[in-house]
Design a protein around this motif. Structure first.
Motif, short mmCIF file in Angstrom:
data_model
loop_
_atom_site.label_atom_id
_atom_site.label_comp_id
_atom_site.label_asym_id
_atom_site.label_seq_id
_atom_site.Cartn_x
_atom_site.Cartn_y
_atom_site.Cartn_z
N VAL A 51 -4.02 7.59 0.56
CA VAL A 51 -3.65 7.91 -0.83
C VAL A 51 -2.89 6.72 -1.43
O VAL A 51 -3.19 6.26 -2.54
CB VAL A 51 -2.78 9.19 -0.90
N TYR A 52 -1.93 6.21 -0.67
CA TYR A 52 -1.14 5.06 -1.11
C TYR A 52 -2.04 3.86 -1.37
O TYR A 52 -1.93 3.19 -2.40
CB TYR A 52 -0.08 4.73 -0.06
N GLU A 53 -2.94 3.57 -0.42
CA GLU A 53 -3.83 2.41 -0.56
C GLU A 53 -4.78 2.57 -1.74
O GLU A 53 -5.05 1.60 -2.45
CB GLU A 53 -4.62 2.19 0.74
N ASN A 58 -6.48 0.91 -7.09
CA ASN A 58 -6.91 1.31 -8.43
C ASN A 58 -5.87 1.07 -9.51
O ASN A 58 -6.01 1.56 -10.63
CB ASN A 58 -7.34 2.78 -8.41
N GLY A 59 -4.82 0.33 -9.16
CA GLY A 59 -3.81 -0.01 -10.16
C GLY A 59 -2.95 1.16 -10.61
O GLY A 59 -2.45 1.18 -11.73
N LYS A 87 -0.97 5.00 -14.52
CA LYS A 87 -1.92 3.89 -14.61
C LYS A 87 -1.88 3.36 -16.03
O LYS A 87 -1.80 4.11 -16.98
CB LYS A 87 -3.33 4.36 -14.26
N GLY A 88 -1.92 2.05 -16.13
CA GLY A 88 -1.88 1.46 -17.46
C GLY A 88 -0.47 1.02 -17.80
O GLY A 88 0.31 0.63 -16.94
N ASP A 89 -0.16 1.13 -19.06
CA ASP A 89 1.12 0.66 -19.56
C ASP A 89 2.22 1.69 -19.26
O ASP A 89 2.37 2.67 -19.97
CB ASP A 89 1.02 0.42 -21.07
N ILE A 90 2.98 1.45 -18.19
CA ILE A 90 4.02 2.41 -17.81
C ILE A 90 5.19 2.42 -18.79
O ILE A 90 6.02 3.32 -18.74
CB ILE A 90 4.51 2.20 -16.36
#
Length: 135
Positions: A51-53, A58-59, A87-90
């Motif tokens: 899950v972590y990997e 997948n960013g 995911k994306g702009d945190i």
């Protein structure tokens, strides 16, 4: 979030009767060695490595309640989530508290993205549960 810590948090969350409140209380009150000894033999923490990997691949950023990126306002609710997957702009996580105008369009976008992530993680959890049953 570091992988070993993630595995321990997810290990705690996977135990029967351990929701966000109980896990947060335990993390706040205990050091990591106590959590190690508590989890020892109860669950194989390596199962969360994939899950972590996948998140890293997948960013997807994994944000703990104790990380500086964790939204301040979210910490104020009765039972905040121990872990967020973003995911994306945190920066959008804190955007509403930093800006007076939070348009309905942006709010809808954030809710949509969060719902998609929750659905994907539910599928990951279902796969992990199925793998656990097959053992």
């Amino acid at each position: 979030m570091e992988k070993n810590y993630f595995n321990k948090v997810m290990g705690l969350k996977s135990l029967q009767g351990f929701g966000n409140k109980k896990v947060l209380d335990l993390l706040k009150a205990s050091n990591i060695e106590k959590i190690d000894s508590f989890l020892n033999g109860k669950i194989d923490l390596k199962q969360f490595d994939s899950v972590y990997e996948q998140c890293k691949k997948n960013g997807i950023k994994i944000i703990s309640y104790f990380d500086k990126e964790y939204p301040v306002k979210l910490k104020r609710i009765d039972v905040p989530p121990v872990v967020l997957f973003a995911k994306g702009d945190i920066e959008l996580l804190n955007w509403a508290q930093n800006n007076r105008e939070f348009t309905e369009e942006k709010r809808s976008e954030v809710v949509n993205l969060h719902s998609k992530l929750i659905n994907k993680w539910q599928r990951v959890i279902d796969v992990l549960e199925a793998a656990k049953i097959e053992k």
